[in-house]
Scaffold this motif. Structure first.
Motif, mmCIF file in Angstrom:
data_model
loop_
_atom_site.group_PDB
_atom_site.id
_atom_site.type_symbol
_atom_site.label_atom_id
_atom_site.label_comp_id
_atom_site.label_asym_id
_atom_site.label_seq_id
_atom_site.Cartn_x
_atom_site.Cartn_y
_atom_site.Cartn_z
ATOM 1 N N VAL A 148 27.563 -12.417 0.674
ATOM 2 C CA VAL A 148 26.269 -12.029 0.115
ATOM 3 C C VAL A 148 25.988 -10.570 0.462
ATOM 4 C CG1 VAL A 148 24.899 -12.760 2.133
ATOM 5 C CG2 VAL A 148 23.842 -12.726 -0.141
ATOM 6 N N ASP A 149 25.378 -9.859 -0.493
ATOM 7 C CA ASP A 149 24.914 -8.493 -0.291
ATOM 8 C C ASP A 149 23.403 -8.467 -0.445
ATOM 9 O OD1 ASP A 149 27.429 -6.463 -0.396
ATOM 10 O OD2 ASP A 149 27.813 -8.199 -1.681
ATOM 11 N N VAL A 150 22.741 -7.730 0.432
ATOM 12 C CA VAL A 150 21.289 -7.585 0.361
ATOM 13 C C VAL A 150 20.972 -6.115 0.142
ATOM 14 C CG1 VAL A 150 19.104 -7.865 1.568
ATOM 15 C CG2 VAL A 150 20.904 -9.575 1.868
ATOM 16 N N ALA A 151 20.285 -5.814 -0.942
ATOM 17 C CA ALA A 151 20.002 -4.424 -1.296
ATOM 18 C C ALA A 151 18.976 -3.811 -0.355
ATOM 19 C CB ALA A 151 19.500 -4.352 -2.738
ATOM 20 N N ARG A 152 19.206 -2.549 -0.022
ATOM 21 C CA ARG A 152 18.244 -1.806 0.787
ATOM 22 C C ARG A 152 16.994 -1.537 -0.041
ATOM 23 N NH1 ARG A 152 19.803 2.615 5.167
ATOM 24 N NH2 ARG A 152 17.709 3.122 5.907
ATOM 25 N N GLY A 153 15.817 -1.620 0.594
ATOM 26 C CA GLY A 153 14.570 -1.353 -0.101
ATOM 27 C C GLY A 153 14.181 -2.429 -1.083
ATOM 28 N N ALA A 154 14.636 -3.674 -0.834
ATOM 29 C CA ALA A 154 14.312 -4.801 -1.711
ATOM 30 C C ALA A 154 13.770 -5.957 -0.880
ATOM 31 C CB ALA A 154 15.544 -5.243 -2.494
ATOM 32 N N PHE A 155 13.106 -6.872 -1.549
ATOM 33 C CA PHE A 155 12.531 -8.071 -0.947
ATOM 34 C C PHE A 155 13.377 -9.258 -1.433
ATOM 35 C CE2 PHE A 155 8.160 -10.435 -0.407
ATOM 36 C CZ PHE A 155 8.754 -11.300 0.501
ATOM 37 N N THR A 156 14.154 -9.838 -0.520
ATOM 38 C CA THR A 156 15.072 -10.919 -0.854
ATOM 39 C C THR A 156 14.636 -12.202 -0.165
ATOM 40 O OG1 THR A 156 16.915 -9.360 -1.037
ATOM 41 C CG2 THR A 156 17.481 -11.690 -0.788
ATOM 42 N N ALA A 157 14.551 -13.288 -0.917
ATOM 43 C CA ALA A 157 14.233 -14.597 -0.347
ATOM 44 C C ALA A 157 15.487 -15.456 -0.307
ATOM 45 C CB ALA A 157 13.157 -15.298 -1.176
ATOM 46 N N ILE A 158 15.631 -16.236 0.755
ATOM 47 C CA ILE A 158 16.730 -17.196 0.896
ATOM 48 C C ILE A 158 16.130 -18.587 0.842
ATOM 49 C CG2 ILE A 158 18.593 -18.029 2.364
ATOM 50 C CD1 ILE A 158 18.686 -15.246 3.646
ATOM 51 N N MET A 159 16.637 -19.398 -0.085
ATOM 52 C CA MET A 159 16.089 -20.744 -0.284
ATOM 53 C C MET A 159 17.213 -21.752 -0.421
ATOM 54 S SD MET A 159 12.880 -20.422 -2.856
ATOM 55 C CE MET A 159 12.197 -21.937 -2.167
ATOM 56 N N VAL A 178 7.569 -3.325 1.042
ATOM 57 C CA VAL A 178 8.810 -2.971 0.353
ATOM 58 C C VAL A 178 8.556 -1.866 -0.668
ATOM 59 C CG1 VAL A 178 10.592 -3.828 -1.230
ATOM 60 C CG2 VAL A 178 9.893 -5.215 0.741
ATOM 61 N N ARG A 179 7.553 -2.047 -1.489
ATOM 62 C CA ARG A 179 7.343 -1.141 -2.619
ATOM 63 C C ARG A 179 6.686 0.170 -2.232
ATOM 64 N NH1 ARG A 179 5.780 -5.681 -7.267
ATOM 65 N NH2 ARG A 179 7.795 -6.717 -7.154
ATOM 66 N N GLU A 180 5.802 0.145 -1.232
ATOM 67 C CA GLU A 180 5.060 1.351 -0.872
ATOM 68 C C GLU A 180 5.605 2.027 0.389
ATOM 69 O OE1 GLU A 180 0.841 0.695 -0.749
ATOM 70 O OE2 GLU A 180 0.885 -0.619 -2.500
ATOM 71 N N LEU A 181 6.234 1.249 1.282
ATOM 72 C CA LEU A 181 6.696 1.796 2.548
ATOM 73 C C LEU A 181 8.221 1.877 2.630
ATOM 74 C CD1 LEU A 181 4.269 -0.141 4.939
ATOM 75 C CD2 LEU A 181 3.935 2.110 3.907
ATOM 76 N N GLY A 182 8.918 1.350 1.602
ATOM 77 C CA GLY A 182 10.367 1.440 1.568
ATOM 78 C C GLY A 182 11.093 0.471 2.474
ATOM 79 N N SER A 183 10.421 -0.591 2.900
ATOM 80 C CA SER A 183 11.040 -1.562 3.806
ATOM 81 C C SER A 183 12.069 -2.421 3.075
ATOM 82 C CB SER A 183 9.972 -2.470 4.419
ATOM 83 O OG SER A 183 8.965 -1.718 5.058
#
Length: 244
Positions: free
Chosen positions: A25-36, A185-190
């Motif tokens: 699995v790859d998780v993009a930087r600066g994105a919000f990823t959920a694991i379900m 994520v969107r405003e602070l770049g987390s």
């Protein structure tokens, strides 16, 4: 962040349980990823391995150029302190400290300088300005979780892991917390990776990674609650068959 051939086996012999089975699995930087995934699918195990909270049986996890699976305990402790943030279901705030002291605690423990401009940005984005002198017992559950999010972000980690962050909140407070995670994520770049069982919570993410029987079983971009629920329903017969 990326994982390759990630496997975790608990126990030995006939009692062995393969919680993760060769996950890529790859998780993009600066994105919000959920694991379900269904109960027992391996989602919490995956998060613990990605965060360096547990050791893999085999496979690799990389955070940027750093291979977590190759680090010793001391280096892992430093990596978690300096490059990772955590938000837990139970908030884990220190009751004798004010909200502001709880937020600044990671910097104090690391002996790091306080970037007041960044702290002010977090406080304002999370709506905590008039709560900074309050102790956790004087805050609502939603306010406590917002303090926990600020604490997780205060040292500008490369990735924040959120483990069922709305599990102890009512629906209104939960929606506020999820909105704040998305704003971070969107405003602070987390970069946020969240484990959740709730399709509505997952719909706040940019992407949902689905697990079943310890393996990647699907991937949803721009999720909606209905799309997530339908995908989970489709996985349950798969998961039931694996159990049998």
């Amino acid at each position: 962040m990326r994982a390759r051939s990630l496997t975790k086996v608990y126990g030995t012999g006939e009692a062995a349980v393969r919680a993760l089975d060769g996950v890529d699995v790859d998780v993009a930087r600066g994105a919000f990823t959920a694991i379900m995934g269904p109960s027992g699918s391996g989602k919490s195990t995956l998060m613990h391995l990605l965060a360096g909270l547990d050791t893999a049986t085999s496979g690799t996890v990389h955070l940027g150029p750093t291979e977590l699976t190759g680090l010793g305990d001391r280096d892992l402790t430093h990596l978690r302190r300096d490059r990772i943030g955590f938000v837990f279901q139970s908030f884990n705030l220190l009751p004798m400290f004010t909200a502001e002291q709880n937020v600044l605690l990671p910097l104090e423990l690391a002996g790091a300088r306080v970037d007041q401009d960044w702290v002010d940005t977090l406080v304002d984005v999370l709506g905590l300005r008039d709560r900074l002198t309050h102790r956790p017992a004087e805050l609502s559950g939603g306010q406590q979780q917002r303090v926990a999010i600020a604490r997780a972000l205060v040292h500008r980690p490369e990735v924040v892991f959120a483990d069922e962050p709305t599990g102890n909140l009512d629906s209104r407070a939960g929606a506020q917390v999820l909105s704040f995670l998305r704003r971070s994520v969107r405003e602070l770049g987390s970069t946020v990776i969240m484990v959740t069982h709730d399709p509505t919570a997952a719909a706040y993410a940019d992407r949902v990674v689905l697990l079943a029987d310890g393996r990647i079983a699907g991937d949803i971009s721009d999720p909606t609650p209905d799309a997530v629920l339908a995908s989970l329903d489709a996985l349950r017969p798969l998961d039931d068959a694996a159990v049998r």
